[in-house]
Design an enzyme around this catalytic site. Structure first.
Site, PDB file in Angstrom:
ATOM      1  CE  LYS A 122      -1.404   1.257   3.878  1.00  0.00           C
ATOM      2  NZ  LYS A 122      -2.027   1.411   5.195  1.00  0.00           N
ATOM      3  CB  THR A 123       3.529   2.428   2.278  1.00  0.00           C
ATOM      4  OG1 THR A 123       2.728   2.092   3.413  1.00  0.00           O
ATOM      5  CG2 THR A 123       4.208   3.744   2.525  1.00  0.00           C
ATOM      6  CG  ASP A 157      -2.374   5.449   4.468  1.00  0.00           C
ATOM      7  OD1 ASP A 157      -3.017   4.474   4.027  1.00  0.00           O
ATOM      8  OD2 ASP A 157      -1.247   5.337   4.978  1.00  0.00           O
ATOM      9  CD  GLU A 158      -3.519   2.985   8.233  1.00  0.00           C
ATOM     10  OE1 GLU A 158      -4.455   2.142   8.179  1.00  0.00           O
ATOM     11  OE2 GLU A 158      -2.330   2.665   8.420  1.00  0.00           O
ATOM     12  CD  GLN A 165      -4.613  -3.906   7.873  1.00  0.00           C
ATOM     13  OE1 GLN A 165      -3.707  -3.535   8.589  1.00  0.00           O
ATOM     14  NE2 GLN A 165      -4.493  -3.985   6.558  1.00  0.00           N
ATOM     15  NE  ARG A 190       0.274  -5.530  11.016  1.00  0.00           N
ATOM     16  CZ  ARG A 190       0.003  -4.975   9.861  1.00  0.00           C
ATOM     17  NH1 ARG A 190       0.770  -4.033   9.383  1.00  0.00           N
ATOM     18  NH2 ARG A 190      -1.056  -5.358   9.153  1.00  0.00           N
TER      19      ARG A 190
END
Length: 673
Positions: free
Chosen positions: A35-36, A214-215, A245, A602
């Site tokens: 994503k980043t 984002d998020e 998430q 993670r």
DNA sequence: GCCGAGCCTTTTTTT
DNA sequence: AAGGCTCGGC
């Protein structure tokens, strides 16, 4: 060519997402799907296509995400042009907006941010005044109700009849009088400003031509309103998120913002990123088996081509101390055997206080570690005191912080004098500082306190003036403050044992360092800028903690979102802790499941889940049951181990021997289900 | 007004 | 287990 290079790094949907610049775009990016990388490539591409960087606005939900993005973009865009891209959290965006236009929302220019603890102090005072002390009304709970009322626009009822509503009303008017905004106000007043002032709104729309969020799954309704006010036709807005998430529902996050994005912005291009580059198949398979128990998701299937060689371990230990010991011992062994740096390991837990046992064990073994987040630094008394001084210097009407420092160090202004001033201030409807400065008031205070009050107001006056001097150095100001108040001598006297004093000295030292860093970085914003920064816990701390500090990472699952580690431990997977008892009672199991999912995803190479039979709580041993989530996990790749039994069987072996390698022999007799 | 002893409560998660 | 808070002695 730079553009080609950037795009070559991307897979097909990533590239599509990065190159779709016009109109609304919704990127559904599962955990670890790059994503980043995609959004930084998108920003790079924008700049290469000739869009001026300052017309790009990137908003994130947490400081961590903002600083990470900043770093990556700066690495990709040449000539430091990436710095011109406007980046920050919703809150910091609003702070900048409101610093510019405070008077338009009825505030004075030097307004301040009230953090949670300041809010609670204020509410404590209000509750005391309204209800008296025998009424056992919890200020922290009142605070939560006020916050959720602000976020959802819910009505608390009639202030005449309803206690919550009365407290709310009193709180709001006090905050105005103090010239203070809380975190919710930042968003609400920011929205109000944009909605009610066409000139401001149009100027902002003209500036922020391209907006990225984002998020996005963590945005609440106020933040959504902000976006709608900020983004006009042709709606060049790109949001990135993953409904699986979404873990901030308790703070008002609306998962529906992402589930029905098209309701807010018409005909978006929707792109799914499903190839996971982070984790091995066993880890991903386990994560998928958990999250599929949630209803109402945007359907998606994460997959990875990295089969990996390790299964997912599920370890039971006797108690929390043994659990922490197991983790520390294993990490030490793996560090020595595989030459893996400490930074490759992370322990993710549900509640902050779980870090204590871990820290003890890590210290014992001299394993370097860093505790991320845990607001604790600014909750330390020496830090709070100094910040309170600075806050009062910046805004003398900040009663809450003034009361904190009024007799710190002790200077002969005790409770009764403070009470007198407090009463008078609410009668006259002015701040306590104004009362203290009033010669009339001074005359009426007992002679032995009179001088003390005068000295105090002189001191504040002097420093308030210094604080207003253009180009003021915050570190310098604070050092003078410490000196002039005799604060160090006071601390030394307060210390119960010499270690306390050393700790406090160290705390002050690192605060001063942080200030020096600020003074160098930002010469224009003065004391106000510094106070804003620490209230928002802006970039600084996160960046230092995560990238500069060394050691094993101890972090809450919430704060771990967006991070990744080769080796991950998830301890405390017990009923009542994960899912947390409160979430269970309040019926938020889905969100807890997502939180667990975030934790699992993670891990890159190796994941260790663990739970205990007994755990210390309130200084007492409590019997624990395994988390019901553990039953939901598909067992194909899971290896179960009983650590206590293993340790009994191998008492003769050397302590340093790795439990991990030892267990290769102790085969699991589980068969795939 | 100051200070210490003992009592009490506390635990989600973060901007 | 630990920090906050109250109360009583100085």
């Amino acid at each position: 060519m730079a553009a080609a290079f950037g795009m070559e790094m991307l897979n097909r949907p990533q590239r599509e997402a990065a190159m779709q610049l016009d109109g609304p775009v919704l990127i559904l990016a599962g955990a670890g799907t790059g994503k980043t990388r995609t959004i930084t490539a998108r920003m790079t591409y924008m700049v290469e296509r000739g869009i001026p960087p300052r017309n790009i606005l990137a908003v994130t939900f947490t400081n961590k995400a903002a600083s990470e993005m900043k770093e990556r973009v700066n690495g990709m865009i040449p000539h430091g042009k990436g710095k011109e891209i406007v980046m920050g959290t919703f809150h910091s965006f609003c702070v900048r907006l409101l610093r510019e236009h405070a008077e338009k929302v009825g505030y004075k220019k030097n307004w301040i941010i009230y953090t949670q603890s300041e809010q609670t102090s204020l509410l404590k005072r209000i509750i005391m005044r309204l209800l008296g002390k025998e009424e056992n009304y919890d200020p922290a709970k009142a605070q939560m109700r006020i916050s959720s009322a602000k976020n959802t626009g819910a009505d608390l009822g009639d202030p005449e009849k309803d206690t919550d509503a009365a407290i709310f009303q009193a709180y709001q008017s006090e905050m105005r009088a103090l010239n203070a905004m809380d975190f919710d106000d930042l968003l609400l007043l920011g929205v109000e400003l944009l909605e009610n002032h066409a000139d401001v709104r149009e100027a902002r729309r003209a500036l922020h031509k391209y907006v990225m969020v984002d998020e996005f799954q963590d945005t609440n309704s106020v933040q959504m309103r902000l976006l709608k006010a900020l983004i006009g036709p042709p709606y060049n807005v790109c949001v990135v998120g993953d409904d699986d998430q979404s873990i901030y529902g308790w703070r008002g996050a609306e998962i529906s913002n992402i589930l029905d994005f098209e309701r807010f912005f018409p005909n978006p291009v929707v792109i799914k990123l499903e190839e996971n580059y982070r984790s091995t198949t066993p880890i991903l398979h386990t994560a998928n088996s958990l999250i599929k128990h949630n209803a109402g998701r945007r359907p998606k299937t994460l997959w990875s081509s990295n089969t990996g060689k390790d299964g997912v371990r599920l370890v039971i230990t006797q108690d929390d101390k043994e659990e922490a010991d197991m983790i520390a011992k294993e990490i030490e062994a793996a560090h020595l055997q595989n030459k893996a740096p400490w930074e490759d390991f992370a322990v993710l837990f549900r509640t902050n206080d779980q870090s204590r046992v871990l820290e003890q064990q890590f210290r014992q073994r001299r394993i370097p570690y860093r505790v991320i987040g845990a607001r604790s630094f600014f909750d330390r008394r020496e830090i709070k005191d100094l910040i309170a001084y600075l806050s009062v210097c910046h805004n003398v009407h900040d009663d809450i912080n003034l009361l904190r420092i009024l007799n710190t160090p002790t200077r002969g202004i005790g409770n009764s004098t403070a009470e007198l001033a407090r009463e008078e201030s609410s009668e006259r409807g002015c701040s306590i500082y104004v009362v203290l400065c009033d010669p009339d008031f001074q005359r009426r205070t007992p002679a032995k306190n009179r001088e003390a009050v005068r000295l105090f107001t002189d001191l504040i006056n002097l420093f308030a003036n210094s604080a207003r001097t253009p180009g003021v150095q915050v570190a310098e100001l604070t050092k003078r403050l410490i000196h002039d108040t005799g604060y160090m001598a006071y601390l030394e006297k307060q210390a119960k044992d010499p270690e306390d004093f050393t700790n406090w000295q160290n705390g002050i030292q690192s605060l001063l360092q942080q200030m020096e860093g600020y003074d160098q970085r930002d010469r224009a914003s003065g004391l106000a800028g510094f106070l804003d920064e620490i209230s928002l816990n802006d970039e600084r701390e996160d960046k230092d903690d995560i990238t500069e500090k060394k050691g094993v990472c101890l972090i809450t699952m919430h704060a771990s979102k967006g991070l990744e580690f080769p080796f991950v431990y998830l301890p405390g997977l017990e009923q009542g802790l994960m899912p947390h008892r409160r979430s269970f009672e309040e019926g938020r199991m889905d969100e807890e499941r997502r939180l667990f999912y975030v934790g699992i995803t993670r891990a890159m190479k190796k994941l260790t889940l663990s739970y205990v039979r007994w755990r210390m709580k309130y200084g007492q041993k409590q019997s624990q049951l395994p988390s019901p989530f553990l039953r939901e996990l598909d067992r194909t790749y899971i290896i179960e181990q009983d650590y206590s039994r293993y340790m009994q069987e191998t008492v003769t072996k050397e302590e340093g021997l790795s439990f991990i390698s030892g267990l290769r022999a102790l085969r699991s007799d589980k068969k795939p289900s």
